[in-house]
Design a protein around this motif. Structure first.
Motif, short mmCIF file in Angstrom:
data_model
loop_
_atom_site.label_atom_id
_atom_site.label_comp_id
_atom_site.label_asym_id
_atom_site.label_seq_id
_atom_site.Cartn_x
_atom_site.Cartn_y
_atom_site.Cartn_z
N SER A 244 0.84 -1.21 0.00
CA SER A 244 0.00 0.00 0.00
C SER A 244 0.87 1.25 0.00
CB SER A 244 -0.94 0.00 1.21
OG SER A 244 -0.21 -0.13 2.42
N THR A 245 1.95 1.23 0.79
CA THR A 245 2.89 2.36 0.82
C THR A 245 3.55 2.55 -0.54
OG1 THR A 245 3.32 1.94 3.15
CG2 THR A 245 4.91 3.32 1.98
N THR A 246 3.91 1.43 -1.17
CA THR A 246 4.54 1.48 -2.49
C THR A 246 3.61 2.11 -3.52
OG1 THR A 246 5.86 -0.49 -2.01
CG2 THR A 246 5.57 0.08 -4.32
N LEU A 247 2.32 1.75 -3.47
CA LEU A 247 1.36 2.31 -4.42
C LEU A 247 1.13 3.79 -4.18
CD1 LEU A 247 -1.25 -0.61 -4.55
CD2 LEU A 247 0.36 0.05 -6.34
N VAL A 248 1.05 4.19 -2.91
CA VAL A 248 0.87 5.61 -2.60
C VAL A 248 2.10 6.40 -3.07
CG1 VAL A 248 0.70 7.30 -0.73
CG2 VAL A 248 -0.71 5.24 -0.68
N ALA A 249 3.29 5.87 -2.78
CA ALA A 249 4.53 6.54 -3.20
C ALA A 249 4.60 6.67 -4.72
CB ALA A 249 5.74 5.76 -2.68
N LEU B 159 0.85 13.00 -8.88
CA LEU B 159 -0.07 13.98 -8.30
C LEU B 159 0.58 15.36 -8.24
CD1 LEU B 159 -2.73 14.67 -6.86
CD2 LEU B 159 -1.66 13.93 -4.72
N GLY B 160 1.84 15.40 -7.84
CA GLY B 160 2.56 16.67 -7.77
C GLY B 160 2.65 17.35 -9.13
N TYR B 161 2.88 16.56 -10.15
CA TYR B 161 2.96 17.12 -11.52
C TYR B 161 1.64 17.74 -11.93
CZ TYR B 161 3.62 17.47 -16.55
OH TYR B 161 3.69 17.95 -17.84
N ILE C 4 -5.38 6.54 -14.80
CA ILE C 4 -4.74 5.46 -15.58
C ILE C 4 -3.63 4.77 -14.79
CG2 ILE C 4 -3.36 4.95 -17.63
CD1 ILE C 4 -5.05 7.03 -19.12
N PRO C 5 -2.66 5.50 -14.23
CA PRO C 5 -1.63 4.80 -13.45
C PRO C 5 -2.19 4.14 -12.19
CG PRO C 5 -1.33 7.18 -13.30
CD PRO C 5 -2.34 6.93 -14.37
N SER C 6 -3.24 4.72 -11.61
CA SER C 6 -3.86 4.08 -10.43
C SER C 6 -4.43 2.73 -10.80
CB SER C 6 -4.97 4.98 -9.87
OG SER C 6 -4.48 6.22 -9.45
N ILE C 7 -5.14 2.67 -11.92
CA ILE C 7 -5.71 1.41 -12.39
C ILE C 7 -4.61 0.41 -12.71
CG2 ILE C 7 -7.01 0.32 -14.28
CD1 ILE C 7 -8.73 2.84 -14.40
N ILE C 8 -3.54 0.89 -13.32
CA ILE C 8 -2.41 0.01 -13.66
C ILE C 8 -1.82 -0.61 -12.40
CG2 ILE C 8 -0.03 0.01 -14.50
CD1 ILE C 8 -0.93 2.02 -16.64
#
Length: 297
Positions: free
Chosen positions: A206-211, A217-219, A236-240
């Motif tokens: 979960s930490t890896t996915l948030v990181a 998100l910053g971009y 798209i990257p969230s789904i990936i």
């Protein structure tokens, strides 16, 4: 159990905490040496004997067998099925390329040094992103936090923990931000990185996915154009990432089923493993503390 943990942490190599976990990857490679490359793919393993002399004896014979490239009749395979062994497959490939030329001891060191190199590379990519996007102070702060964490240096050589895989999805996200016009070429790498991390253990996923999402998100915040575009760029990257994680779970269930476990029990076992590895408490799936205490004995 506390006494055993203390012994593992402070004992000499190869009986220490690092080597106890790493032996499952080394054992997986030993299995490939003596039973064929595809033997045991989808899990990890180490060697064991009946009635070992002491608790770390199986760790010792696993390393000894790898270094000497010998397998004795009294050896058995201790299977580790709490993950599908992505790092075991990765280092089987590396070992197949170097073992004949370098021998056991040097090959083991080479793979551990490769671990360090890959960790350094992922951290360097993230650091460069922070330097370019923010300033040198952000980069220094990040590196200070990494060095301050005792577990990252401790596990940096460990073939089981593959610490670099924790940072790999975030590093690829940083590459997407730094090369945003070529974003579509990096998206498959996001899937591969999350899949590899999940297949090498569900801890910190979960930490890896948030990181992974933080640079993206910053971009979008710093280069905001319209809500729809930003939403799609983040969706798209969230789904990936989530798809890669669930793909690992599906393969893990299929691995259990292929070994003779019925589908219902395989799913329950997966639920137990994932909750234990990610949440730390089993109460959310109906296990009481007394049961957990019995399991840990």
């Amino acid at each position: 159990n506390n006494d055993k943990c203390a012994e593992q942490t402070f004992a000499k190599i190869p009986e220490d905490f690092n080597r106890e976990s790493e032996s499952f990857v080394v054992g997986s490679i030993v299995e490939a040496h003596h039973f064929g490359f595809t033997s045991g793919i989808g899990r990890l393993a180490r060697l064991c004997v009946e009635n070992p002399e002491h608790w770390f004896y199986n760790v010792q014979i696993t390393y000894k067998s790898y270094i000497e490239n010998k397998y004795y009749d009294e050896y058995q395979i201790e299977r580790y099925t709490s993950q599908i062994g992505g790092q075991g497959l990765f280092y089987r490939v590396i070992d197949s390329l170097i073992y004949k030329s370098l021998g056991g001891e040097t090959s083991l060191l080479a793979m551990q040094y490769l671990n360090i190199f890959l960790l350094g590379l992922t951290l360097a990519i993230i650091s460069y992103y922070l330097l370019v996007t923010f300033n040198i102070y952000a980069m220094i702060g990040f590196m200070f936090g990494i060095v301050w964490n005792q577990w990252i240096p401790l596990s940096s050589t460990n073939l089981y923990w593959v610490t670099w895989s924790l940072f790999l999805p975030m590093a690829i996200s940083c590459m997407i931000v730094l090369n945003n016009k070529k974003r579509k070429y990096f998206l498959p790498l996001l899937f591969i990185s999350v899949f590899f991390k999940s297949s090498s253990g569900y801890e910190f996923i979960s930490t890896t996915l948030v990181a992974m999402m933080i640079p993206l998100l910053g971009y979008e915040i710093m280069n905001f154009k319209n809500l729809k575009e930003s939403f799609i760029n983040l969706l798209i990257p969230s789904i990936i990432g989530v798809t890669a994680f669930f793909s690992t779970l599906v393969l893990h269930v299929l691995r259990y089923v292929s070994s003779g476990t019925n589908l219902h029990d395989a799913i329950k076992m997966m639920q137990f493993i994932v909750v234990k590895r990610t949440h730390g408490s089993l109460s959310s799936i109906g296990f009481q503390s007394e049961i957990l205490e019995e399991i840990l004995k």
